[in-house]
Structure formats: C-alpha cells, structure tokens
Design a protein around this motif. Structure first.
Motif, PDB file in Angstrom:
ATOM      1  N   GLU A  11      31.103 -12.513 -37.969  1.00 54.89           N
ATOM      2  CA  GLU A  11      30.857 -12.323 -36.532  1.00 54.89           C
ATOM      3  C   GLU A  11      31.287 -13.546 -35.704  1.00 54.89           C
ATOM      4  N   SER A  38      25.148 -14.092 -41.007  1.00 55.00           N
ATOM      5  CA  SER A  38      25.506 -13.776 -42.390  1.00 55.00           C
ATOM      6  C   SER A  38      26.677 -14.676 -42.840  1.00 55.00           C
ATOM      7  N   ASN A  50      22.076  -6.477 -35.647  1.00 49.02           N
ATOM      8  CA  ASN A  50      21.695  -5.946 -36.963  1.00 49.02           C
ATOM      9  C   ASN A  50      20.786  -6.894 -37.740  1.00 49.02           C
ATOM     10  N   ALA A  65       9.206 -15.773 -42.724  1.00 51.37           N
ATOM     11  CA  ALA A  65      10.487 -15.417 -42.098  1.00 51.37           C
ATOM     12  C   ALA A  65      10.385 -14.255 -41.124  1.00 51.37           C
ATOM     13  N   VAL A  90      24.919 -17.235 -47.919  1.00 52.06           N
ATOM     14  CA  VAL A  90      25.955 -16.679 -47.040  1.00 52.06           C
ATOM     15  C   VAL A  90      26.543 -17.762 -46.123  1.00 52.06           C
ATOM     16  N   GLU A 123      24.996  -7.468 -45.009  1.00 55.79           N
ATOM     17  CA  GLU A 123      26.082  -6.563 -44.613  1.00 55.79           C
ATOM     18  C   GLU A 123      26.720  -7.026 -43.286  1.00 55.79           C
ATOM     19  N   ALA A 183      21.852 -15.051 -36.838  1.00 53.39           N
ATOM     20  CA  ALA A 183      21.856 -14.202 -38.033  1.00 53.39           C
ATOM     21  C   ALA A 183      23.287 -13.744 -38.306  1.00 53.39           C
ATOM     22  N   ALA A 198      11.734 -17.706 -37.550  1.00 49.11           N
ATOM     23  CA  ALA A 198      10.279 -17.919 -37.578  1.00 49.11           C
ATOM     24  C   ALA A 198       9.914 -19.404 -37.458  1.00 49.11           C
TER      25      ALA A 198
HETATM   26  C1  LIG Z   1      22.819  -7.457 -41.671  1.00 50.63           C
HETATM   27  S1  LIG Z   1      23.068  -9.164 -41.399  1.00 50.63           S
HETATM   28  C2  LIG Z   1      23.786  -9.158 -39.779  1.00 50.63           C
HETATM   29  C3  LIG Z   1      25.090  -9.924 -39.723  1.00 50.63           C
HETATM   30  C4  LIG Z   1      25.836  -9.846 -38.401  1.00 50.63           C
HETATM   31  N1  LIG Z   1      25.001 -10.281 -37.303  1.00 50.63           N
HETATM   32  C5  LIG Z   1      26.358  -8.457 -38.153  1.00 50.63           C
HETATM   33  O1  LIG Z   1      25.848  -7.745 -37.312  1.00 50.63           O
HETATM   34  O2  LIG Z   1      27.316  -8.067 -38.819  1.00 50.63           O
HETATM   35  C6  LIG Z   1      21.396  -9.709 -41.098  1.00 50.63           C
HETATM   36  C7  LIG Z   1      21.232 -11.217 -41.275  1.00 50.63           C
HETATM   37  O3  LIG Z   1      19.952 -11.614 -40.777  1.00 50.63           O
HETATM   38  C8  LIG Z   1      19.561 -12.750 -41.511  1.00 50.63           C
HETATM   39  N2  LIG Z   1      18.120 -12.986 -41.317  1.00 50.63           N
HETATM   40  C9  LIG Z   1      17.089 -12.269 -41.804  1.00 50.63           C
HETATM   41  N3  LIG Z   1      15.914 -12.831 -41.469  1.00 50.63           N
HETATM   42  C10 LIG Z   1      16.195 -13.915 -40.708  1.00 50.63           C
HETATM   43  C11 LIG Z   1      15.391 -14.899 -40.064  1.00 50.63           C
HETATM   44  N4  LIG Z   1      14.056 -14.865 -40.109  1.00 50.63           N
HETATM   45  N5  LIG Z   1      16.024 -15.893 -39.394  1.00 50.63           N
HETATM   46  C12 LIG Z   1      17.371 -15.921 -39.308  1.00 50.63           C
HETATM   47  N6  LIG Z   1      18.187 -15.026 -39.922  1.00 50.63           N
HETATM   48  C13 LIG Z   1      17.609 -14.025 -40.609  1.00 50.63           C
HETATM   49  C14 LIG Z   1      19.938 -12.369 -42.936  1.00 50.63           C
HETATM   50  O4  LIG Z   1      20.010 -13.464 -43.805  1.00 50.63           O
HETATM   51  C15 LIG Z   1      21.275 -11.651 -42.724  1.00 50.63           C
HETATM   52  O5  LIG Z   1      22.376 -12.488 -42.977  1.00 50.63           O
END
Ligand SMILES: C[S@@+](CC[C@H](N)C(=O)[O-])C[C@H]1O[C@@H](n2cnc3c(N)ncnc32)[C@H](O)[C@@H]1O
Length: 292
Positions: A131, A127, A233, A30, A163, A86, A125, A215
């Motif tokens: 967003e 969540s 984020n 990932a 999520v 988050e 991403a 990935a």
């Molecule tokens: C902190 S949240 C950000 C949510 C939203 N974009 C915001 O700013 O409020 C980060 C998200 O990245 C996702 N994430 C992490 N690694 C990822 C990957 N390799 N591919 C896609 N999503 C990923 C997580 O599952 C998580 O839901």
C-alpha cells in the motif's frame, strides 16, 4: 498438541479457558478481537509457532507469552503469527482513483498555490508495504519531475515485524501484483530472475517503515501532522470500543482538512462523528473538518 492420526503435523487444540485467556490477552495487547467462531483460526495460526518452539504445549506457551521475563519478545512472534496480512499493490482501484482525482490532486494544487510543497501520508497497518509503495508510485505519476521540488513522506506502519521486514526489503513475488497493471510492475520494479520484483529507488526513497501497535496510545500520540491516512482492511479485526479509540487517535494525527480512507467494506458509522463523510464515485472518504 494432539498427534495427527495420518502422521502429519500435530494439531493445536485450545480448551475453552485457554481460548478465553489467549483472546483476552490479544485484545488487551493489540485490540484484536477473535469472536467465538474464530477458535479454529487461532489454533491454526498458533500451530506454526508452537512447532518452532519444539512443539511446546498450549499451557506452556501461555505461561511463556505472559511471563514478565520473556513475554515481550514472544508477544512479537505471537502477533506476527495471528495477524492477517493479505494485501496487494493497487488494492481497490476505484478507491485509489477517487483518492487520486478528488483528494491528491487538489491537495497538491492547494499546497503549490501556498508555496508549501510538503505532503505527509500515513499507511496505517501497511502489512508488507504494497500500500505505501502504491501511494509512492501514484505520487510520482502525478508530480513527474516536479516531485524533486516537493517534500513528500509516506510512513508505513504495522504491528507485525515479519511483514515490516519484507516491506523494508522491497522484494515481491507475482502474487503481490494481482491487482496491478504491467505498466507499474515494469516501470517501478527491477525483475530479478523470473519472479522476484525489487522496488526501484525512486518510490522506495519516499517511504519509511516503522513498527506501531494501535493499542500503544503513547506511540500513537507521536503520529502527528498527516494530510492523509490510509487505514484499510484493519478495522475489521477490532471491536467497537477499540475502533473508537484508534479512529479518535487517527483524527488527532490528521491536520485540519486532512483525509482518512478505510477499507471499502469498512465504515465509521457508529465509530466516530468527528469526520465529514465524502462520497466519490466508487469510494467513500472521511475528512477532518477545518476550524470555523
Ligand atoms: C489485511 S492487512 C491490511 C493491509 C493493507 N492496509 C491493505 O489494505 O491491503 C491488516 C494489517 O493490520 C495489522 N494490524 C493488526 N492489528 C494491528 C494493531 N493493533 N496495530 C497495528 N497494525 C495492526 C496486521 O498486522 C496486518 O498487516
């Protein structure tokens, strides 16, 4: 697992080789980077999953998640457990205001002038969906009744399935509204009981959700023809090499002249030179150049 002397939940302890194996595995699958100091974080996130598996020990868990037969299913659960989700509606207002004023309205004007009432936005991403639903509410506010004449799609993707299920359900507690005014909560959500807010059809119709791992290069290549990408984020969880690969893919996914927004504490400095940096009051954005 080590029993808790106070009789509470057993604590997970990763040996250094187990920590190395697990973080290398998460990096390969990932792009997630857990620095040396994040061992405790990984242990605490693994704890719930091991409990669900009848307190399986770490060695047994590593064998399971890397096994050719059952590893793929378990990887989903592992990624659900270790990722940080988050988020909130209207997170980082200055950035969204910059998007609204300097990007969205101009894009809409240009498209209307060209008689091409079409807009595609990717919330990468996303969540639990706050967003992309925020972006849907903003579009409805800007376009009003005119939105019926537009072909608008907002695609929310995330690696974590738990999520995404919540996002598709569209039901939120009060905590998701901590960065939102009451206006949006009452206009775009139906209140069920005292604390459950269900997204109404008008914003829901504009948004679709799907699982996507940055990935997974083959799936990323299918993401095409976007005018705006929000990837906020999330880049903080990757190392430089992974950031470079993922951002290069975002560039491919954008139409010429399209925009990329990253989190307000994130930047593409040292990551990509393919974009033009735009400075707006309280926010930065990146634009894919138009061909000369
Ligand atoms: C902190 S949240 C950000 C949510 C939203 N974009 C915001 O700013 O409020 C980060 C998200 O990245 C996702 N994430 C992490 N690694 C990822 C990957 N390799 N591919 C896609 N999503 C990923 C997580 O599952 C998580 O839901």
């Amino acid at each position: 697992m080590t029993p808790d002397p106070k009789g509470g939940a057993a604590a997970v302890e990763l040996t250094d080789p187990q920590f190395s194996q697990l973080r290398e595995f998460l990096y390969q699958r990932a792009g997630l980077h857990f620095a040396d100091g994040k061992k405790f974080l990984l242990e605490s996130r693994l704890q719930q999953r091991l409990r669900e598996l009848d307190n399986l020990d770490v060695a047994g868990y590593l064998a399971l998640v890397t096994s050719p037969a059952r590893g793929a299913d378990e990887l989903r659960n592992l990624l659900d457990a270790v990722t940080t989700h988050e988020t909130s509606f209207f997170r980082n207002r200055p950035q969204l205001e910059a998007f609204n004023k300097h990007v969205l309205r101009k894009l809409l004007e240009q498209r209307a002038a060209q008689q091409q009432r079409r807009l595609r936005i990717w919330s990468a991403a996303c969540s639990s969906g706050e967003e992309p639903y925020t972006l849907a509410m903003m579009l409805i506010e800007v376009l009003g009744e005119e939105i019926k004449r537009w072909n608008v799609r907002i695609v929310g993707t995330d690696i974590a399935h738990n999520v995404l299920e919540k996002a598709k359900l569209g039901e939120y507690g009060r905590y998701s509204f901590r960065t939102t005014t009451a206006y949006f909560a009452s206009k775009y959500f139906e209140l069920r009981g005292r604390d459950l807010f269900c997204i109404r059809d008008e914003p829901r119709r504009l948004v679709e959700f799907m699982a996507l791992n940055f990935a997974d290069a083959a799936s990323m290549r299918l993401m095409r023809d976007f005018d705006v990408i929000f990837c906020r984020n999330a880049l903080i969880y990757f190392d430089l090499d992974a950031k470079r690969r993922f951002v290069a893919q975002f560039e491919q996914s954008l139409n010429a002249g399209g925009f990329l927004f990253v989190g307000h504490s994130e930047s593409l400095h040292g990551v990509s030179e393919a974009f033009k940096l735009l400075h707006f009051p309280g926010a930065l954005a990146y634009q894919k150049p138009l061909p000369h």
